[in-house]
Design a protein around this motif. Structure first.
Motif, mmCIF file in Angstrom:
data_model
loop_
_atom_site.group_PDB
_atom_site.id
_atom_site.type_symbol
_atom_site.label_atom_id
_atom_site.label_comp_id
_atom_site.label_asym_id
_atom_site.label_seq_id
_atom_site.Cartn_x
_atom_site.Cartn_y
_atom_site.Cartn_z
ATOM 1 N N PHE B 226 0.891 -1.219 -0.143
ATOM 2 C CA PHE B 226 -0.387 -0.511 0.246
ATOM 3 C C PHE B 226 1.090 0.986 0.217
ATOM 4 C CE2 PHE B 226 -2.880 -3.534 2.128
ATOM 5 C CZ PHE B 226 -3.109 -3.030 1.085
ATOM 6 N N ASN B 227 2.426 1.235 -0.200
ATOM 7 C CA ASN B 227 2.865 2.373 -0.684
ATOM 8 C C ASN B 227 2.811 2.860 -2.031
ATOM 9 O OD1 ASN B 227 5.180 4.370 -0.444
ATOM 10 N ND2 ASN B 227 6.616 2.277 -0.157
ATOM 11 N N TYR B 228 1.733 3.851 -2.291
ATOM 12 C CA TYR B 228 1.092 4.420 -3.923
ATOM 13 C C TYR B 228 2.561 5.177 -4.083
ATOM 14 C CZ TYR B 228 -3.521 2.403 -4.483
ATOM 15 O OH TYR B 228 -4.237 1.568 -4.446
ATOM 16 N N ALA B 229 2.741 5.810 -2.853
ATOM 17 C CA ALA B 229 4.002 7.248 -3.000
ATOM 18 C C ALA B 229 5.544 6.388 -3.694
ATOM 19 C CB ALA B 229 4.565 8.204 -1.951
ATOM 20 N N GLY B 230 5.967 5.903 -2.877
ATOM 21 C CA GLY B 230 6.877 4.533 -2.974
ATOM 22 C C GLY B 230 6.946 3.954 -4.807
ATOM 23 N N ALA B 231 5.924 3.508 -4.996
ATOM 24 C CA ALA B 231 5.456 2.840 -6.628
ATOM 25 C C ALA B 231 5.692 3.947 -7.215
ATOM 26 C CB ALA B 231 3.952 1.731 -6.277
ATOM 27 N N THR B 232 5.315 4.655 -7.167
ATOM 28 C CA THR B 232 4.811 6.003 -7.940
ATOM 29 C C THR B 232 6.045 6.346 -7.926
ATOM 30 O OG1 THR B 232 3.986 7.443 -6.521
ATOM 31 C CG2 THR B 232 2.495 6.925 -8.274
ATOM 32 N N ALA B 233 7.232 6.636 -7.256
ATOM 33 C CA ALA B 233 8.092 7.444 -7.402
ATOM 34 C C ALA B 233 9.640 5.841 -8.671
ATOM 35 C CB ALA B 233 9.020 7.314 -5.720
ATOM 36 N N ILE B 234 9.185 5.108 -8.441
ATOM 37 C CA ILE B 234 10.281 4.003 -9.086
ATOM 38 C C ILE B 234 9.064 4.553 -10.888
ATOM 39 C CG2 ILE B 234 10.426 1.761 -9.960
ATOM 40 C CD1 ILE B 234 10.176 0.921 -6.504
ATOM 41 N N ALA B 235 8.395 4.433 -10.803
ATOM 42 C CA ALA B 235 7.486 4.684 -12.409
ATOM 43 C C ALA B 235 7.768 5.947 -12.708
ATOM 44 C CB ALA B 235 6.239 4.636 -11.676
ATOM 45 N N ALA B 236 8.105 7.127 -11.884
ATOM 46 C CA ALA B 236 8.418 7.863 -11.894
ATOM 47 C C ALA B 236 10.191 8.068 -12.710
ATOM 48 C CB ALA B 236 8.124 9.699 -11.337
ATOM 49 N N ILE B 237 11.209 7.586 -12.149
ATOM 50 C CA ILE B 237 12.140 7.779 -12.689
ATOM 51 C C ILE B 237 12.360 7.056 -13.496
ATOM 52 C CG2 ILE B 237 14.589 7.174 -12.301
ATOM 53 C CD1 ILE B 237 13.662 6.583 -9.161
ATOM 54 N N MET B 238 11.868 5.820 -13.720
ATOM 55 C CA MET B 238 11.333 5.109 -15.708
ATOM 56 C C MET B 238 11.363 6.294 -16.522
ATOM 57 S SD MET B 238 10.226 1.640 -13.946
ATOM 58 C CE MET B 238 9.789 0.506 -15.602
ATOM 59 N N LEU B 239 10.542 6.675 -15.712
ATOM 60 C CA LEU B 239 9.351 7.021 -16.354
ATOM 61 C C LEU B 239 10.509 8.694 -17.707
ATOM 62 C CD1 LEU B 239 6.316 7.312 -18.110
ATOM 63 C CD2 LEU B 239 6.068 8.802 -16.819
ATOM 64 N N ALA B 240 10.422 9.233 -16.795
ATOM 65 C CA ALA B 240 11.861 10.226 -16.777
ATOM 66 C C ALA B 240 13.564 10.103 -17.791
ATOM 67 C CB ALA B 240 12.554 10.459 -14.856
ATOM 68 N N VAL B 241 13.577 8.405 -16.814
ATOM 69 C CA VAL B 241 14.757 7.399 -17.907
ATOM 70 C C VAL B 241 14.194 7.714 -19.609
ATOM 71 C CG1 VAL B 241 16.824 6.242 -18.226
ATOM 72 C CG2 VAL B 241 15.879 7.029 -15.975
ATOM 73 N N SER B 242 13.569 6.691 -19.163
ATOM 74 C CA SER B 242 12.561 6.875 -21.186
ATOM 75 C C SER B 242 12.277 7.920 -21.639
ATOM 76 C CB SER B 242 11.663 5.576 -20.620
ATOM 77 O OG SER B 242 11.203 4.351 -20.174
ATOM 78 N N PHE B 243 12.504 8.692 -21.386
ATOM 79 C CA PHE B 243 11.939 9.867 -22.340
ATOM 80 C C PHE B 243 13.376 10.324 -22.923
ATOM 81 C CE2 PHE B 243 11.047 14.631 -22.047
ATOM 82 C CZ PHE B 243 10.169 14.299 -23.028
ATOM 83 N N LEU B 244 14.350 10.616 -21.690
ATOM 84 C CA LEU B 244 14.963 11.467 -22.031
ATOM 85 C C LEU B 244 15.333 10.252 -22.787
ATOM 86 C CD1 LEU B 244 16.083 13.726 -20.235
ATOM 87 C CD2 LEU B 244 18.068 12.380 -19.635
ATOM 88 N N MET B 245 15.330 9.024 -22.966
ATOM 89 C CA MET B 245 16.773 8.226 -24.302
ATOM 90 C C MET B 245 15.609 8.482 -25.252
ATOM 91 S SD MET B 245 17.278 4.463 -22.262
ATOM 92 C CE MET B 245 15.519 4.270 -22.820
ATOM 93 N N LEU B 246 13.912 8.233 -25.119
ATOM 94 C CA LEU B 246 13.273 8.326 -26.497
ATOM 95 C C LEU B 246 13.425 9.681 -26.806
ATOM 96 C CD1 LEU B 246 9.912 7.657 -25.203
ATOM 97 C CD2 LEU B 246 11.108 6.602 -26.952
ATOM 98 N N PHE B 247 13.326 11.313 -25.888
ATOM 99 C CA PHE B 247 13.981 12.130 -26.761
ATOM 100 C C PHE B 247 15.198 12.351 -27.095
ATOM 101 C CE2 PHE B 247 15.424 16.456 -26.278
ATOM 102 C CZ PHE B 247 14.110 17.275 -26.583
#
Lengths: 289, 263, 339
Positions: B226-247
């Protein structure tokens, strides 16, 4: 295809490879395809065949399976047109016009691909879940989003969002704007140019895009799993139903539905093949003859 | 008009939900955020996810381009069936793909049993993750390269040959360059898809922490707590790195399009 | 122009949403039971039994919808708004989480039904291959050099948490409560685990269908079901000397049921689980019935006498959950790289 018809006249055609190289390349890609796709999926279809037609019909005619099929088809039937409109609009804007932040926009379109399916479902829970502001309001109005059809639709649109746009953009960029400019200069309106000039040029890529989008819309598992609630006979799509059957120790049933799903998702492909047969080599080579 | 429409839909479907995600991750605060990402286990999982996705995307870029070439240029028995099979990974729910792959590549599986005596273990190792990601991402490269290849005029190749280039030179210097944007797009998509893939991978990965645990699984684990914040933090990091790579890849692509494009 | 296309976009969007097909409505009352994975077979039969009973005792037609999945995931769905009338989950901690976060379940839910709201219990046993080639008898055999153990991931599977606690209970007794030795045993045990599947069914499939591992640690009911479904000739069940008494609890989600007007039938649905008929069905499905006297003796005879630790020995779920399975808990420490 066209080039092969001329092959007998020029055994060492300057625009083709020696037969040995050709066969080697075909062999390599065939082996690659076999290792990663055909053999694994063959085991799925193989089990269905071994289990026999009777078992297949039994599974498919179950009411829970039928409701899953209906749900999956309705979701895809809405998600694909939605993404079609977006895909054409986005690709048109990106390929035919110059504007600032284009690369940024392209990247944003790709973004749903890089979002883990687990997260694509979760974002809608974060938006419309029970402890949000919006979710309970909509629900009170008799319009629940998550654990209902709209949530499944949204999650599906999200994961399939880039497919059509992504298929069109490289092609439309490669084609450039010369044809459209010619049409405009001859007095065609924007809409006429699009229907008469652009659309015929992109029709095959568009069809690919629709095909991929449709296949993925039907096959999406992770994101839909988060927002579905897994209620049998109600919010279970085909992929979720496959998982449920598999977990019931009904592997044959699970694989039967999986085979059916693959067949349904590839209906557009069969259409394309039929068109290819009808129009012959013209299809593959597009406008350049 | 088309831009406005595209932007509206993009906002509704992609940006607003992702903003909700970012907002939830932001609730952690910088310190909490740092705590999540500095966890060696999170770091190890991210490394597994990105490296396996990269390996799979490279394999797909090479073999996908080859396959697209074979499908467009050669005529052989069974070509249409071959073509049809490419899209199967999209149509198969990822869980089915995972189950099918593990049944083939596990030590007792159809192919795995021949590799096991050689000391090659595929299922339940990072190699298994790569296999799953290759299967899942394969259509991306083929299907982005194929339409462009079909559009390319044979005339330039003829000219090149007339001017005395051999076939290899023609392929490498005339045919390949205009394909690069499409190959890169396919590569980027396969990579991005691979990083986030969950359904097919968990069946074949083994899921051992620090060895074969992928980042999306860690997200699921955080959610179970039930750690939504922790889950979304990992998701946000993955998202940021993917976004950068795609960019970056999209940047290279638009540069190469300007350079080699036909516009 | 931009504004206009924005409106057009919104229109397409809302049309797409509004066109959602409505499932054909059922005439009578419906309730939703949100449950965990291994109970599929049990509730399929129980729902039919209850529907008949309800009709016979003057109720109307009742349709019970089922949702199955990992216990934690199911709890999360209910928290996020899945309209469950009753929940029948693997762990008390999951129902506690719903009660705490949504207030739709009263905090004292555990006392509202007999036996801690657990109409059936189960325990953890070993499933080994036919003839028990590795000679596995008890927990200490699992860390022998050539033994591979299959268990799901305690982080994602409720059943796996019971597995973990059963092993812990044995080690605690064997090593006389020496905490360092207990941890050492658990660490060694997980070094023998080549795959951590995310769910109990996945682990069973890995063991049975993929042929991986020498022993599967599983729910007793799941092990018997595997014998039924995957061939009794291929596997054997071994009962360890010490295991754990797993109490999968049930609760009425009052907040939802009140809103649906289904409180009466949902409550009856849970209470009827304790009836002789239901207890008999429960034993038939390899769960240990609350009241064995009502069950078929042939069914209860299958259950071996095992020394069972309870969750209270671990200080209850409220303590055990964070201590063992929480972020940075004992299970996470096992995998800390040795440096």
């Amino acid at each position: 295809m066209a080039d092969q018809q001329s092959a007998p006249h020029h055994p060492r055609d300057a625009v083709s490879e020696p037969a040995l190289v050709r066969w080697l390349l075909i062999l390599i890609s065939a082996i690659f395809l076999a290792l990663f796709l055909v053999v694994p999926l063959g085991t799925v279809v193989g089990r269905v065949v071994v289990a026999g037609w009777g078992s297949f019909v039994d599974t498919i005619s179950e009411s829970d399976t039928q409701s899953a099929i209906r749900l999956t088809l309705s979701v895809a039937a809405l998600a694909v047109p939605f993404n079609l409109v977006f895909g054409i609009a986005a690709a048109w804007a990106i390929a035919k016009f110059e504007f600032k932040g284009k690369t940024f926009l392209t990247t944003l379109i790709d973004l749903p691909f890089s979002v883990s399916p687990v997260i694509s479902g979760l974002v809608y829970v974060l938006l419309f879940g029970a402890d949000t502001w919006l979710g309970p309001q909509l629900k009170a109005m008799g319009f629940p989003i998550i654990f209902a059809f709209p949530g499944i639709f949204l999650a599906t649109v999200f994961v399939t969002f880039p497919f059509i746009a992504r298929e069109l953009i490289p092609l439309m960029q490669a084609q450039g704007t010369a044809d459209e400019e010619a049409a405009i200069s001859l007095g065609a309106s924007g809409w006429q140019t699009f229907i008469r000039v652009t659309l015929p040029n992109i029709k095959w890529a568009l069809l690919y895009g629709v095909l991929l989008c449709n296949a993925r819309a039907m096959g999406e598992f992770g994101a839909v799993s988060v927002v579905s609630g897994h209620v049998r006979g109600k919010t279970e799509t085909m992929p979720l139903h496959i998982e449920a059957l598999y977990n019931d120790y009904s592997t044959d049933g699970a694989f039967a539905v999986a085979s059916l799903l693959a067949a349904l998702a590839l209906v557009t492909l069969i259409l394309r093949t039929l068109l290819e047969v009808k129009f012959g080599a013209d299809v593959g080579n597009g406008r350049h003859k | 008009m088309s831009l406005g429409l595209a932007l509206t839909m993009l906002t509704l479907i992609v940006l607003i939900p992702l903003a909700a995600l970012a907002l939830r991750a932001a609730a952690l605060g910088p310190a909490g955020f740092y705590e999540v990402i500095s966890d060696p286990r999170v770091f190890a999982a991210l490394k597994v996810s990105f490296l396996t996705a990269l390996a799979a995307a490279i394999a797909n870029a090479i073999f996908g381009t080859l396959t697209a070439w074979v499908l467009v240029r050669y005529n052989f028995f069974g070509r249409r069936i071959f073509d049809a099979l490419i899209d199967l990974p999209f149509a198969m729910p990822t869980a089915v793909a995972g189950i099918a792959l593990v049944s083939v590549y596990s030590p007792k599986g159809l192919i795995g049993q021949w590799l096991a005596p050689l000391g090659i273990k595929i299922a339940y190792t990072p190699l298994g993750i790569i296999v799953a990601l290759i299967a899942v991402g394969f259509p991306f490269v083929v299907r982005t390269v194929q339409p462009v290849l079909e559009e390319i005029s044979r005339e330039t190749e003829e000219i090149s040959a007339t001017l005395g280039a051999n076939r290899f030179q023609t392929l490498f210097f005339v045919v390949l360059p205009p394909l690069i944007p499409a190959i890169l797009t396919g590569f980027a998509l396969a990579l991005a898809r691979g990083v986030g893939e969950y359904g097919s991978v968990i069946f074949i990965a083994g899921n051992l922490p620090f060895k074969s645990e992928i980042a999306p699984l860690l997200i699921v684990i955080k959610l179970e707590e039930f750690n939504y914040a922790g889950a979304t933090a990992i998701a946000a990091i993955m998202l940021a790195v993917s976004f950068l790579m795609l960019f970056v890849i999209n940047g290279i692509q638009s540069w190469s399009q300007k350079r080699f494009g036909h516009g | 122009m931009v504004l206009k296309s924005f409106q057009a976009g919104l229109l397409v969007f809302s049309l797409a949403l509004a066109a959602g097909p409505i499932a054909p409505a059922f005439g009578g009352q419906e309730i939703l039971n949100v449950s965990y994975d291994p109970t599929r077979e049990l509730y399929k039969q129980y729902n039919a039994l209850f529907a008949k009973h309800w009709k016979e005792t003057g109720g109307n037609d009742i349709k019970i919808n089922q949702s199955h999945g990992g216990s934690g995931k199911q709890a999360r769905s209910v928290i996020d708004g899945l309209e469950a009338d009753v929940v029948t989950l693997a762990l008390e901690a999951d129902i506690d989480a719903i009660a705490e976060k949504t207030k739709k379940i009263p905090a004292d839910w555990k006392t509202l039904l007999p036996s801690n709201s657990a109409p059936y219990t189960s325990t953890i046993v070993f499933l080994v291959r036919k003839g028990n080639p590795k000679g596995i008898k008890d927990w200490n055999d699992l860390i022998k050099d050539d033994v591979q153990v299959i268990t799901p991931n305690p982080k994602t599977s409720g059943g796996a948490r019971w597995n973990f606690l059963a092993a812990w209970a044995w080690a605690k007794k064997t090593y006389g409560g020496d905490d360092a030795k207990v941890r050492d045993y658990i660490t060694k045990l997980f070094q023998h685990v080549p795959v951590l599947d995310t769910g109990a069914r996945g682990a069973t499939q890995t063991f049975a269908e993929r042929g991986l591992g020498d022993v599967l640690i599983a729910w007793e009911n799941e092990a018997y079901l595997a014998l039924d479904e995957l061939g009794a000739g291929n596997f054997e069940i071994i009962s360890p000397s010490i295991s754990v008494k797993a109490e999968p609890p049930v609760a009425l989600v009052k907040g939802n049921a009140d809103a649906h007007g289904t409180t009466k039938v949902a409550q009856a649905y849970l209470e009827y689980l304790y009836s002789p008929e239901a207890q008999k069905l429960i034993a038939k499905n390899y769960y240990r019935p609350n009241d064995p006297s009502k069950a078929d003796p042939a069914d209860t005879a299958r259950f071996a006498k095992i020394d069972l630790a309870t969750i209270e020995d671990f200080g209850g779920w409220k303590k055990a959950q964070p201590e063992f399975f929480g972020d940075g808990g004992v299970f996470d420490q096992i995998y800390k790289p040795a440096k």
